[in-house]
Design an enzyme around this catalytic site. Structure first.
Site, PDB file in Angstrom:
ATOM      1  N   HIS A 115       0.827  -1.207   0.000  1.00 56.29           N
ATOM      2  CA  HIS A 115       0.000   0.000   0.000  1.00 56.29           C
ATOM      3  C   HIS A 115       0.867   1.266   0.000  1.00 56.29           C
ATOM      4  O   HIS A 115       0.734   2.132  -0.874  1.00 56.29           O
ATOM      5  CB  HIS A 115      -0.916  -0.020   1.224  1.00 56.29           C
ATOM      6  CG  HIS A 115      -1.844   1.156   1.318  1.00 56.29           C
ATOM      7  ND1 HIS A 115      -3.165   1.092   0.950  1.00 56.29           N
ATOM      8  CD2 HIS A 115      -1.640   2.440   1.699  1.00 56.29           C
ATOM      9  CE1 HIS A 115      -3.736   2.278   1.114  1.00 56.29           C
ATOM     10  NE2 HIS A 115      -2.831   3.121   1.575  1.00 56.29           N
ATOM     11  N   GLU A 116       1.762   1.344   0.957  1.00 56.78           N
ATOM     12  CA  GLU A 116       2.579   2.561   1.077  1.00 56.78           C
ATOM     13  C   GLU A 116       3.528   2.695  -0.115  1.00 56.78           C
ATOM     14  O   GLU A 116       3.829   3.808  -0.556  1.00 56.78           O
ATOM     15  CB  GLU A 116       3.350   2.562   2.396  1.00 56.78           C
ATOM     16  CG  GLU A 116       2.473   2.506   3.661  1.00 56.78           C
ATOM     17  CD  GLU A 116       1.380   3.566   3.720  1.00 56.78           C
ATOM     18  OE1 GLU A 116       1.526   4.624   3.062  1.00 56.78           O
ATOM     19  OE2 GLU A 116       0.358   3.335   4.398  1.00 56.78           O
ATOM     20  N   HIS A 146       1.778   4.505  -2.882  1.00 58.42           N
ATOM     21  CA  HIS A 146       1.816   5.975  -2.714  1.00 58.42           C
ATOM     22  C   HIS A 146       3.176   6.519  -3.158  1.00 58.42           C
ATOM     23  O   HIS A 146       3.267   7.535  -3.846  1.00 58.42           O
ATOM     24  CB  HIS A 146       1.593   6.344  -1.241  1.00 58.42           C
ATOM     25  CG  HIS A 146       0.162   6.253  -0.793  1.00 58.42           C
ATOM     26  ND1 HIS A 146      -0.854   6.961  -1.386  1.00 58.42           N
ATOM     27  CD2 HIS A 146      -0.427   5.552   0.211  1.00 58.42           C
ATOM     28  CE1 HIS A 146      -2.010   6.696  -0.754  1.00 58.42           C
ATOM     29  NE2 HIS A 146      -1.773   5.846   0.209  1.00 58.42           N
ATOM     30  N   GLU A 158      -4.873   7.520  -3.379  1.00 59.59           N
ATOM     31  CA  GLU A 158      -5.313   6.260  -2.773  1.00 59.59           C
ATOM     32  C   GLU A 158      -5.544   5.183  -3.840  1.00 59.59           C
ATOM     33  O   GLU A 158      -5.370   3.992  -3.577  1.00 59.59           O
ATOM     34  CB  GLU A 158      -6.580   6.520  -1.948  1.00 59.59           C
ATOM     35  CG  GLU A 158      -6.908   5.475  -0.910  1.00 59.59           C
ATOM     36  CD  GLU A 158      -5.859   5.315   0.194  1.00 59.59           C
ATOM     37  OE1 GLU A 158      -4.937   6.144   0.303  1.00 59.59           O
ATOM     38  OE2 GLU A 158      -5.964   4.315   0.924  1.00 59.59           O
TER      39      GLU A 158
END
Ligand code: ZN
Length: 500
Positions: free
Chosen positions: A265-266, A269, A295
């Site tokens: 997830h990170e 980003h 997101e």
């Protein structure tokens, strides 16, 4: 050199100086979350307060105003990048200078008191002591919304901070469509999964999880010379400067999946910000188009790729190499473990099917609070009612209900929809990506993420903040944002329905 060329050059220099001050603030913030000794907190808060005040004052200074006036004067023509730079900076400037500094300070002060009050209330499992803080913050944010301006709904003024141009009126039918389909879909999926329970998760030592996390970053083409991985209480990603992108994760010995998916997830980003071209760096254009577009990138790598059958099958041997306790797991075990759907009370622990229901609940309550149709004292009961209606479960306590998120204690109203939109956008972008890369699943089965990343770089990352989010989605996917791509994705993945 013409006057306009000189003005533009000075303007960019001024913005670059502001960006460099922000780099210092970002580094102080990163350190605060990752390694700062606890007793440094008070001094750090003061240093950050001073620095952010200085950045704000310089940004709303006459220097910015005069440059914007000169660059938007009749007869001035700018190329597309400079025109976008002026448009985006103008919007940020107009919003920032509209709010009186005394109001900005008061919000910061009340939020500074509300956060520990929320922590205490959560610890004591009782909402009542938090009521005066939340009531005050809500009143201050209503004041901000009325100053910034809206057409009858304060929610729009606050939502615009995260999703430029989006309104509650546009969100309401989108949410209604999604809700109508999603509630029965959750039933069908839970029903289906009951006959195939996921295996128990073995303990995995922190060091093994850290090595796995670094291998995952490598697999996703995260440039280790332009970033690093650390541990923090809450996983996050932050860009310090061009060429310096940091991601964090949290290692839970009892459940390796927490770090595994946080890292993906990170990293999503960070890949977005790594993909913003050098020409936009050190300007306000060097950022995501909106929180939801940001997101969508994290959800793409975490869910669409990371929780997919082909990627998990590819990653299993890597996982087993680092975590021998998983030696007996099959690819199917891993897929089921990564995708079990359940009715849960806590948003941050929700799976990708039920997640958006948690957001709808918050959106409805925020919209009513800001519209004066719901009193803060009635919030816990309203929360529990919505939770029952949307998720089919009722919190046994405020800690599992209205007190679970920190956002309102920060005064961040209007933020939650970005999480939901990020899920919808990720699915819609994936459908467009599949049209260009029909062998997407085969690539993932080989652990080849280069082509999907290149596609995202071209359609999303390289634009930075130059395109409005709606326009970006339209150009990248060929249609305006909607919920049907996301629903088709869930049906295909969890019920095996043919893709439309
Ligand atoms: Zn995120």
């Amino acid at each position: 050199m013409t006057t306009i060329t000189a003005t533009l050059q000075q303007f960019k220099q001024h913005l670059a100086d502001l960006a460099r001050l922000s780099q210092a603030a970002a580094l102080l913030n990163w350190d605060l979350e990752t390694g700062m000794p606890r007793k440094g907190a008070a001094a750090r808060a003061e240093a950050l307060g001073l620095l952010s005040g200085e950045i704000f004052t310089r940004f709303v200074s006459p220097q910015t105003a005069e440059a914007l006036a000169a660059l938007t004067a009749p007869g001035v023509t700018l190329d597309a990048t400079d025109a976008a730079l002026v448009r985006v900076t103008r919007r940020d400037y107009d919003k920032s200078q509209a709010i009186p500094p005394a109001l900005v300070r008061e919000i910061a002060t009340v939020a500074g008191q509300a956060q520990p009050a929320w922590e205490q209330a959560r610890h004591d499992n009782t909402f009542a002591p938090f009521v005066p803080y939340l009531t005050r913050l809500l009143a201050l944010k209503c004041e901000v919304a009325d100053i910034v301006g809206h057409r009858g709904n304060r929610y729009d003024a606050l939502l615009d901070d995260y999703e430029p141009g989006l309104t509650a009126a546009a969100l309401i039918p989108l949410i209604a469509d999604l809700r109508r389909e999603l509630v029965p879909l959750v039933d069908a999926i839970i029903d289906r999964q009951q006959s195939q329970p996921a295996p128990a998760v073995p303990a995995v030592p922190v060091e093994a999880q850290r090595a796995l996390a670094l291998a995952l970053l490598d697999l996703l083409h995260f440039d280790s010379d332009a970033g690093r991985l650390d541990a923090s209480a809450h996983p996050f990603s932050i860009t310090i400067a061009p060429g310096d992108h940091r991601v964090t994760t949290r290692f839970d010995v009892a459940d390796f999946r927490s770090s595994f998916f946080s890292v993906l997830h990170e990293c999503g980003h960070a890949l977005y910000e790594l993909g913003i071209p050098a020409a936009l760096q050190l300007t306000p254009l060097a950022d995501g188009a909106s929180m939801a577009i940001h997101e969508s990138q994290s959800r793409f790598w975490e869910n669409v790729v990371g929780r997919s059958r082909p990627f998990l099958a590819f990653v299993l041997p890597l996982l087993q190499r680092h975590c021998p306790a998983l030696a007996a797991w099959s690819a199917d075990d891993l897929f089921r473990s990564a995708n079990s759907v359940r009715r849960s009370l806590i948003r941050t622990e929700a799976d990708e099917v039920t997640y958006n229901l948690h957001v709808m609940l918050r959106f409805e309550l925020e919209n009513e609070l800001l519209g004066g149709r719901l009193a803060v004292t009635d919030l816990p009961a309203a929360w529990n009612d919505r939770c029952r209606a949307l998720l089919g479960c009722t919190p046994a306590s405020d800690r599992e209900g209205v007190l679970q998120d920190v956002h309102w204690a920060h005064g961040s109203f209007g933020y939650f929809p970005s999480y939901m939109l990020g899920n919808l956008y990720a699915a819609q972008l994936t459908d467009a990506l599949r049209r260009d890369l029909p062998d997407f699943d085969t690539l993932l089965a080989r652990g080849d993420t280069q082509a999907p990343l290149a596609w995202l770089r071209d359609r999303v990352h390289r634009h930075g903040r130059m395109l409005e989010p709606h326009e970006l989605m339209l150009r990248a996917t060929g249609s305006a944002p909607d919920s049907r791509h996301f629903l088709a994705y869930l049906r295909s993945k969890f019920l095996g329905d043919a893709r439309s």
